[in-house]
Structure formats: C-alpha cells, structure tokens
Design an enzyme around this catalytic site. Sequence first.
Site, PDB file in Angstrom:
ATOM      1  N   SER A   1       0.852  -1.196   0.000  1.00  0.00           N
ATOM      2  CA  SER A   1       0.000   0.000   0.000  1.00  0.00           C
ATOM      3  C   SER A   1       0.879   1.235   0.000  1.00  0.00           C
ATOM      4  O   SER A   1       2.032   1.204   0.472  1.00  0.00           O
ATOM      5  CB  SER A   1      -0.898   0.021   1.240  1.00  0.00           C
TER       6      SER A   1
ATOM      7  N   TYR B   1      -2.574  -0.631  10.521  1.00  0.00           N
ATOM      8  CA  TYR B   1      -2.657  -1.068   9.124  1.00  0.00           C
ATOM      9  C   TYR B   1      -1.366  -0.708   8.385  1.00  0.00           C
ATOM     10  O   TYR B   1      -0.800  -1.537   7.663  1.00  0.00           O
ATOM     11  CB  TYR B   1      -3.856  -0.396   8.461  1.00  0.00           C
TER      12      TYR B   1
END
Length: 281
Positions: free
Chosen positions: A173, A186
């Site tokens: 990501s 996360y």
Amino acid sequence: MPGQPAQHQSHQPGSEAEMTPRPDYTPFYPGSGRLEGKVAIITGGDSGIGRAVSVLFAREGAKLVIVYKEETEDAEKTRALIEAEGSEALLIAGDVGDRDFCESVGRRARQQFGRIDILVNNAAEQHVRDDLAAMETEEMRQVFETNIFGYMYMIQAVIDHLEARARIINTASIVAYRGNPQLVDYAMTKGAIVALTRSLAARYAEKGILVNMVAPGPIWTPLIPASFPPDKVKSFGTDTPLGRAGQPNEVAPAYLMLACEDGRYMTGQAIHVDGGEYPSS
C-alpha cells in the site's frame, strides 16, 4: 473531480454488492493467453482489487482459487464472472489469519487443479484509530493476523509446491511508504509486507520463484465504506494529483504483468498504482 456518494458499511472487509456506485472490475482488453494453463490463488478474491485481478487472470487463461472471509454473494458473483471468461473457480471461505485454514487452501487447490503457479496475497482489514492510546491489544493483533500473518501462512502453505517461474504477488500500500495518522496498525502491517516481499525475493531467486508487490493508493473497494465515516468516503481519493480514486480494474494489470512472462526479470519490486500520490514532495 467528484468523489463518491457518502455511505458506510458496518462490517469488514465490506460488501461490493452494497456499494454505490459499484467498483469497475471489467478488464480493458481481450485476453491473449498470457496465463494459459496456470492456477492462481487469490486471497480476498471475491471483491475489489481481488475480483478485478481474478477476472483479468481468467481472461488470460488462468484457473482461480478464490479465498474470501464470508461475503458469499460477492464470491458467487466473482465465480460467475470467471466462468463467463471461460475459466473455472474454486471458492473457499475462511479466515486467512488461521494457519490451519491456509494449509487447507493449499491442499484443496492442489486437489482441484493439480498445481499452483501464482499466489496473490490480497486479503486485508483496516480500521480508523482516532485514539491511539485506547487501541486494545486484541484489535491490533487482529489486523496483524489478517494482513501479515495471513500472508505468511499462505506462503508457507504453497511454497513447497511452487516450481521455477512461479510467482508470489503481495498487496502492499502507499501507506507503507507514506504512513497514515489514522491507520497506524494497518500501515505497520503494510510496511512489514514490503520487508517480507524483499526478503522472500532474495531467498527464492535461485529457485526461479519471483516475489513482487503492488502498492495501491486510494482505490474504490468495499474496504473504503467499511473503514471510513461517510464524509471521508465522499471525498475519498479527490486529493490525489489525478483528482479521483482509482478503480480496481486500473490496478489489476499491474498484477498481471508480475504474474506473466512480461515480468520475468522482476523480483523484490513494487509497482505503485496510486494516481500520482507517491513519492510525495
């Protein structure tokens, strides 16, 4: 440019069937047989990026093992899309944070199709943490079990059955590189995925197994309304240089390149599909 309508889903990882508008998963071009005869396992393959990758791989000739948590309606829709491309899909529901489950995925994939050529680790969860001090250990552990332990468990389940020219593709990501003040745990897991990918690439290069990653930016998937409040969903992705969130079918071609012969001289690399967000100035 406009964002999305304000909306929210109360469950993770979210349902594509409940989104407005629905994400775009349709491949842009006719297939050319680039994955003919291959078998791919895709975690989180029922919706979002996973669905778009699954449909594109099917169009290119691959058979699919779709791993999903509990979103049966989304998974069955993805199966129908794969079959419409003339391919086959095995659906397996369960929690990738469970090592025994991941081992069963590898075993069932071999029983069904006789081989495994590609593993796409894509399943994930994320939660907005407004008060970091109040975050419970169990909450953080759950994110790590899904996002990083699940990747490692799936790799362990298939690695002894991969041959030269096999591929492992991990979903990282943009937050692994830029961080995110509200998605701290996360972002931690996505940073770990970068390290995992580069370490495995070095470990398995001599065996001809290539390990790479795709690092998406803001992509319109079920995880977005399942993570953020409606006002954040409404403006999601509008602050990128391209002025909008990306669609899953705009990310999927990066996975295809890494899975097919086009990517045969790449390992330990990241492809950034993020509307121009990374690197930041």
